[in-house]
Design a protein around this motif. Structure first.
Motif, PDB file in Angstrom:
ATOM      1  N   PRO A   1     -32.369 -11.193  26.067  1.00 37.96           N
ATOM      2  CA  PRO A   1     -33.585 -11.740  25.434  1.00 37.96           C
ATOM      3  C   PRO A   1     -33.354 -12.186  23.990  1.00 37.96           C
ATOM      4  O   PRO A   1     -33.883 -13.218  23.564  1.00 37.96           O
ATOM      5  N   GLY A   2     -32.569 -11.421  23.245  1.00 34.52           N
ATOM      6  CA  GLY A   2     -32.265 -11.813  21.870  1.00 34.52           C
ATOM      7  C   GLY A   2     -31.503 -13.119  21.808  1.00 34.52           C
ATOM      8  O   GLY A   2     -31.778 -13.980  20.960  1.00 34.52           O
ATOM      9  N   MET A   3     -30.549 -13.293  22.719  1.00 39.75           N
ATOM     10  CA  MET A   3     -29.783 -14.538  22.751  1.00 39.75           C
ATOM     11  C   MET A   3     -30.672 -15.724  23.098  1.00 39.75           C
ATOM     12  O   MET A   3     -30.541 -16.806  22.524  1.00 39.75           O
ATOM     13  N   VAL A   4     -31.592 -15.528  24.046  1.00 41.43           N
ATOM     14  CA  VAL A   4     -32.494 -16.614  24.450  1.00 41.43           C
ATOM     15  C   VAL A   4     -33.418 -17.007  23.295  1.00 41.43           C
ATOM     16  O   VAL A   4     -33.631 -18.195  23.021  1.00 41.43           O
ATOM     17  N   LEU A   5     -33.978 -16.015  22.594  1.00 37.68           N
ATOM     18  CA  LEU A   5     -34.851 -16.307  21.460  1.00 37.68           C
ATOM     19  C   LEU A   5     -34.076 -16.991  20.338  1.00 37.68           C
ATOM     20  O   LEU A   5     -34.582 -17.922  19.702  1.00 37.68           O
ATOM     21  N   PHE A   6     -32.860 -16.545  20.095  1.00 37.76           N
ATOM     22  CA  PHE A   6     -32.018 -17.173  19.073  1.00 37.76           C
ATOM     23  C   PHE A   6     -31.754 -18.629  19.437  1.00 37.76           C
ATOM     24  O   PHE A   6     -31.864 -19.539  18.600  1.00 37.76           O
ATOM     25  N   ALA A   7     -31.414 -18.860  20.712  1.00 35.26           N
ATOM     26  CA  ALA A   7     -31.140 -20.221  21.160  1.00 35.26           C
ATOM     27  C   ALA A   7     -32.377 -21.099  21.031  1.00 35.26           C
ATOM     28  O   ALA A   7     -32.299 -22.253  20.574  1.00 35.26           O
ATOM     29  N   GLY A   8     -33.548 -20.580  21.411  1.00 34.53           N
ATOM     30  CA  GLY A   8     -34.781 -21.356  21.298  1.00 34.53           C
ATOM     31  C   GLY A   8     -35.092 -21.713  19.860  1.00 34.53           C
ATOM     32  O   GLY A   8     -35.495 -22.850  19.555  1.00 34.53           O
ATOM     33  N   MET A   9     -34.937 -20.747  18.954  1.00 35.55           N
ATOM     34  CA  MET A   9     -35.171 -21.000  17.534  1.00 35.55           C
ATOM     35  C   MET A   9     -34.242 -22.088  17.010  1.00 35.55           C
ATOM     36  O   MET A   9     -34.671 -23.046  16.341  1.00 35.55           O
ATOM     37  N   LEU A  10     -32.970 -21.994  17.344  1.00 35.16           N
ATOM     38  CA  LEU A  10     -31.981 -22.931  16.819  1.00 35.16           C
ATOM     39  C   LEU A  10     -32.149 -24.330  17.412  1.00 35.16           C
ATOM     40  O   LEU A  10     -32.061 -25.333  16.696  1.00 35.16           O
ATOM     41  N   VAL A  11     -32.420 -24.398  18.704  1.00 33.09           N
ATOM     42  CA  VAL A  11     -32.585 -25.708  19.345  1.00 33.09           C
ATOM     43  C   VAL A  11     -33.797 -26.435  18.771  1.00 33.09           C
ATOM     44  O   VAL A  11     -33.733 -27.629  18.461  1.00 33.09           O
ATOM     45  N   ALA A  12     -34.931 -25.726  18.612  1.00 31.31           N
ATOM     46  CA  ALA A  12     -36.122 -26.357  18.044  1.00 31.31           C
ATOM     47  C   ALA A  12     -35.863 -26.850  16.629  1.00 31.31           C
ATOM     48  O   ALA A  12     -36.254 -27.970  16.255  1.00 31.31           O
ATOM     49  N   LEU A  13     -35.172 -26.031  15.830  1.00 34.88           N
ATOM     50  CA  LEU A  13     -34.876 -26.422  14.449  1.00 34.88           C
ATOM     51  C   LEU A  13     -33.946 -27.633  14.411  1.00 34.88           C
ATOM     52  O   LEU A  13     -34.165 -28.586  13.647  1.00 34.88           O
ATOM     53  N   MET A  14     -32.909 -27.618  15.244  1.00 32.86           N
ATOM     54  CA  MET A  14     -31.936 -28.709  15.222  1.00 32.86           C
ATOM     55  C   MET A  14     -32.526 -30.004  15.775  1.00 32.86           C
ATOM     56  O   MET A  14     -32.193 -31.090  15.299  1.00 32.86           O
ATOM     57  N   LEU A  15     -33.383 -29.912  16.771  1.00 34.28           N
ATOM     58  CA  LEU A  15     -34.037 -31.116  17.284  1.00 34.28           C
ATOM     59  C   LEU A  15     -34.895 -31.772  16.201  1.00 34.28           C
ATOM     60  O   LEU A  15     -34.951 -33.002  16.097  1.00 34.28           O
ATOM     61  N   PHE A  16     -35.544 -30.954  15.385  1.00 37.63           N
ATOM     62  CA  PHE A  16     -36.348 -31.507  14.289  1.00 37.63           C
ATOM     63  C   PHE A  16     -35.446 -32.138  13.229  1.00 37.63           C
ATOM     64  O   PHE A  16     -35.741 -33.226  12.716  1.00 37.63           O
TER      65      PHE A  16
END
Length: 492
Positions: A223-238
């Motif tokens: 779960p921590g890895m998934v949340l980390f990935a979601g945070m990073l992907v959203a930030l990088m897409l922006f």
């Protein structure tokens, strides 16, 4: 005189490359798989630059779509480096190295046979994850060898990694051009198959096997890895396309980040130990310096190159030649200074010269002589040869040895965040075309970032732990196949 059976066996083992290394010396059998595996990412990042146009022609796709071949690798690598690095910390470097390099070969085949642009982008995502294993594995292997041999600072090995990555990034476009000329753009993907095979052979023969124990705890914080990935992907897409209609992406990143922090502070064995990381101010400062340094470095690479073609009116090949002195200067500086750790000195000198290099851009214009254009690249090459190597050496000292691979992966993540920030800044200062006014505005932006980097490197106190050789600090040690053992100590 007959040789004893033991000597005969030893000679045979050495000839096969399987003999144990001499006590007190770095195991040189590890260097080839470490370096070859770690260059898979930069070579694929740079080769694609010359393949975008022929790929767009082949699929009838505009630049707005083919750019995802670059962005997909950035996204996958930025997420994959710390995630796979944590798995390296838990399961050991050999297993993840072999899995990662096998994925590189699979991605090469997928790219060579891809029937659509979407499939090709999928191959780049798979390639990004596959190339994310070797660098964290190399950093952990280096740490292990330093502890085994008692060598406090294996700067030679760390320098070899840095120089190899810089060299491959420089020759990548030229190699890509040769491959395209010989076999079309699909050859840029196909070349990963023999590279993957070489890594698999070297890794199988030379990387040490892990000891397994029945009591080993291998808790993966999924779960921590998934949340980390979601945070990073959203930030990088922006960051890749910061527009007002993308307002929801920063909110998603913030929400995922908050949930990630809550999760990591509550779980027993977190993906990222925020308590330890939050208390390791020097390491956090290194991540910040990595972001600042590479934001300026990539802004120069993107912005200056575009201006040379549009603002100065040079052809693409001529602009590439103008940038060659930059690469040559960076490699020369890394080679000359790599044997000395001197983290603070490298950062201070690198940041100061980076300020000067950005100031030189304020002097160039559409009629500037070629020598001034070349000089700007040479001056910028000096910090590129110092800052990345200094941050790598600093991280090696500052990170918890039990989490050296995931810490190294995060260092790469901050490098790619810098690249995306630079891309966004370049787009902001060049809204329509790369003119001289936009270049001067971008130069001022880079001067501010370089000044912040210099200010962060000047205080000597933050580097005190890098020179206290042999001192011990409380911590935890975690080795593959064994659970974390509290109370053990590690070198600073």
């Amino acid at each position: 005189m007959r040789s004893s059976p033991a000597r005969t066996i030893g000679r045979r083992a050495r000839s096969r490359g399987t003999a144990p290394p001499p006590p007190g010396s770095f195991d040189r059998r590890l260097i080839a798989p470490m370096i070859l595996g770690s260059v898979l990412n930069p070579i694929n990042s740079s080769m694609i630059a010359v393949a975008l146009v022929p790929i767009g022609t082949a699929f009838g796709a505009p630049p707005a779509r083919t750019v995802w071949l670059v962005s997909a690798l950035y996204l996958a690598t930025a997420v994959g480096q710390p995630v796979i690095g944590r798995l390296v910390d838990m399961y050991g470097p050999r297993r993840l190295y072999l899995i990662g390099t096998a994925l590189v070969g699979a991605a090469g085949l997928l790219g060579a046979l891809a029937p659509t642009l979407g499939a090709l982008i999928g191959a780049r995502v798979l390639l990004g994850f596959g190339t994310s294993a070797a660098y964290p594995a190399a950093m952990q292997l280096t740490r292990r060898e330093a502890e085994r041999t008692g060598q406090d600072s294996p700067t030679g090995v760390l320098t070899a990694l840095a120089v190899a990555n810089q060299t491959v990034a420089v020759v990548g476009p030229a190699l890509g051009g040769l491959l395209i000329g010989a076999g079309g753009w699909r050859a840029v993907f196909t070349v990963n198959v023999p590279l993957s095979a070489a890594c698999l052979v070297l890794g199988t023969l030379r990387l040490p096997r892990e000891r397994r124990t029945a009591t080993a705890r291998r808790d993966v914080d999924l779960p921590g890895m998934v949340l980390f990935a979601g945070m990073l992907v959203a930030l990088m897409l922006f960051l890749m396309e910061p527009r007002t209609d993308h307002w929801y992406l920063p909110l998603l990143a913030a929400a995922a980040g908050a949930a990630f922090a809550v999760r990591e502070l509550r779980v027993a064995r977190p993906f990222v130990d925020l308590r330890v990381l939050g208390g390791n101010v020097p390491l956090l400062a290194t991540y910040g310096r990595q972001l600042l340094g590479y934001t300026t470095s990539y802004a120069f690479m993107y912005g200056y190159t575009q201006w040379l073609e549009e603002g100065r009116g040079l052809g693409a090949s001529t602009a590439g030649l103008v940038l060659l002195p930059l690469s040559a200067a960076a490699l020369t500086v890394s080679g000359l200074t790599g044997r000395r750790e001197a983290v603070r000195a490298k950062l201070v000198v690198g940041a100061a010269v980076q300020v000067v290099a950005c100031a030189v851009l304020l002097l160039v214009g559409s009629g500037s002589p070629v020598w001034l254009l070349l000089a700007a690249g040479v001056v910028m090459g000096v910090p590129q040869g110092l800052i990345g190597l200094a941050n790598q050496n600093a991280l090696y000292r500052q990170a918890d040895p039990a989490r050296i691979a995931s810490a190294a992966g995060l260092l790469r993540t901050f490098m790619y965040l810098g690249a995306l920030a630079a891309s966004a800044a370049t787009a902001g200062f060049f809204p329509h075309r790369a003119d001289t006014a936009g270049l001067h505005g971008l130069a001022l932006f880079m001067i501010v970032g370089s000044a912040l980097l210099l200010a962060s490197a000047l205080p000597a106190r933050s580097f005190a732990r890098l020179v206290r050789r042999g001192t011990e600090t409380p911590g935890t040690t975690e080795t593959p196949g064994n659970s974390e053992t509290p109370g053990k100590t590690r070198k600073a």
